[in-house]
Design a protein around this motif. Structure first.
Motif, PDB file in Angstrom:
ATOM      1  N   PRO A 284      41.211  50.520  45.429  1.00 10.36           N
ATOM      2  CA  PRO A 284      41.228  49.049  45.410  1.00 10.36           C
ATOM      3  C   PRO A 284      39.839  48.470  45.673  1.00 10.36           C
ATOM      4  O   PRO A 284      39.129  48.902  46.576  1.00 10.36           O
ATOM      5  CB  PRO A 284      42.196  48.695  46.540  1.00 10.36           C
TER       6      PRO A 284
ATOM      7  N   GLN B 202      42.731  42.359  45.864  1.00  7.69           N
ATOM      8  CA  GLN B 202      42.303  43.716  45.539  1.00  7.69           C
ATOM      9  C   GLN B 202      42.810  44.123  44.152  1.00  7.69           C
ATOM     10  O   GLN B 202      43.986  43.939  43.825  1.00  7.69           O
ATOM     11  CB  GLN B 202      42.816  44.697  46.593  1.00  7.69           C
TER      12      GLN B 202
ATOM     13  N   SER C 255      38.065  44.731  46.265  1.00  8.37           N
ATOM     14  CA  SER C 255      38.432  43.358  46.621  1.00  8.37           C
ATOM     15  C   SER C 255      37.352  42.368  46.210  1.00  8.37           C
ATOM     16  O   SER C 255      36.147  42.634  46.387  1.00  8.37           O
ATOM     17  CB  SER C 255      38.688  43.239  48.122  1.00  8.37           C
TER      18      SER C 255
END
Length: 265
Positions: free
Chosen positions: A169, A147, A171
């Motif tokens: 975040p 992430q 990923s």
């Protein structure tokens, strides 16, 4: 001039506030469906955020890193790189330096004509780490299943004027090991696949032997039938009325040898 000064100050404050509340966003999925990938994350460029900035820096950091500083005490942009931060694990690193995009009416036709004008592909440079002559900001492929967070920093002469908030975040895609990929529709184990392959091979040999045996029996039967045929032919002889002393023959056999019929009394 007093009220106008306050109004100008309020506009400046709102600009800074809304800019900092803005974050880097993933590129439109209608045009970039495979995003993120295993090694790249494609972001939209920061259009219409700060008109008075000259340059824009994009920084990336791995989620969980404690150091998130992008400028020093003099508010100058920190020239951090991918290698020095261990790919963002120790702190943010520079991904790209862009000209501050001008405000414009972004249409689908424009994006299709030149998509790189409207996006930044993080992890798009596959050679910068291995090329000893490379100069500039290195933007190497990202690590899979990790992430990352991003921020845009707007500068004039490398002096920070504004900075957006860090993005949530994002990923990259997880890479599956080849040993964990199940290629069998019935989800059988490896031993079951080997056993099935062996049985299939044996079945082929059995079927092949059956075909050979069947063909041999047909050919052998045909030859036996040809040997059992007679080469002689029987010719019927018309019998006349018997008179005393006449000799009659019931049949005449034509062939290599002739056999006389028995004399009738």
């Amino acid at each position: 001039m007093g009220p106008w000064r306050y109004l100008f100050g309020l506009c400046w404050f709102l600009q800074v506030h809304f800019a900092r509340s803005a974050v880097p966003l993933l590129a439109n999925s209608d045009f970039f469906s495979l995003n993120p990938t295993q090694t790249t994350i494609t972001l939209e460029r920061p259009f219409c955020m700060f008109k008075d900035a000259i340059d824009v820096y994009l920084f990336a950091i791995v989620k969980g890193a404690t150091n998130i500083q992008v400028a020093d005490a003099a508010k100058k942009v920190i020239a951090s790189n991918y290698t020095g931060t261990q790919g963002g694990l120790l702190g943010p690193y520079q991904v790209a330096k862009l000209d501050n995009p001008k405000c414009e009416n972004i249409q689908a036709s424009n994006i299709m004509a030149d998509p790189n004008k409207y996006i930044v592909r993080v992890g798009g440079d596959v050679n910068c780490l291995t090329d000893p002559n490379f100069k500039g900001i290195c933007n190497p492929p990202l690590q899979n299943n990790l992430q990352y967070r991003f921020t845009y920093v707007f500068t004039i002469g490398d002096v920070v004027q504004y900075q957006t908030d860090w993005s949530p975040p994002i990923s990259t895609v997880n890479v599956k090991s080849s040993g964990t990929i199940d290629t069998w529709p019935g989800r059988r184990s490896g031993g079951m696949i080997v056993l099935t392959s062996i049985l299939s091979t044996l079945m082929f040999f059995v079927f092949f032997a059956y075909i050979v045996g069947f063909a041999y029996s047909i050919l052998n039967g045909s030859q036996t039938k040809e040997v059992s045929r007679h080469d002689t032919q029987t010719t019927a002889v018309l019998q006349k009325a018997q008179e005393p002393g006449d000799i009659t023959y019931s049949s005449t056999l034509a062939g290599s040898e002739r056999y006389a019929a028995t004399q009738q009394a």
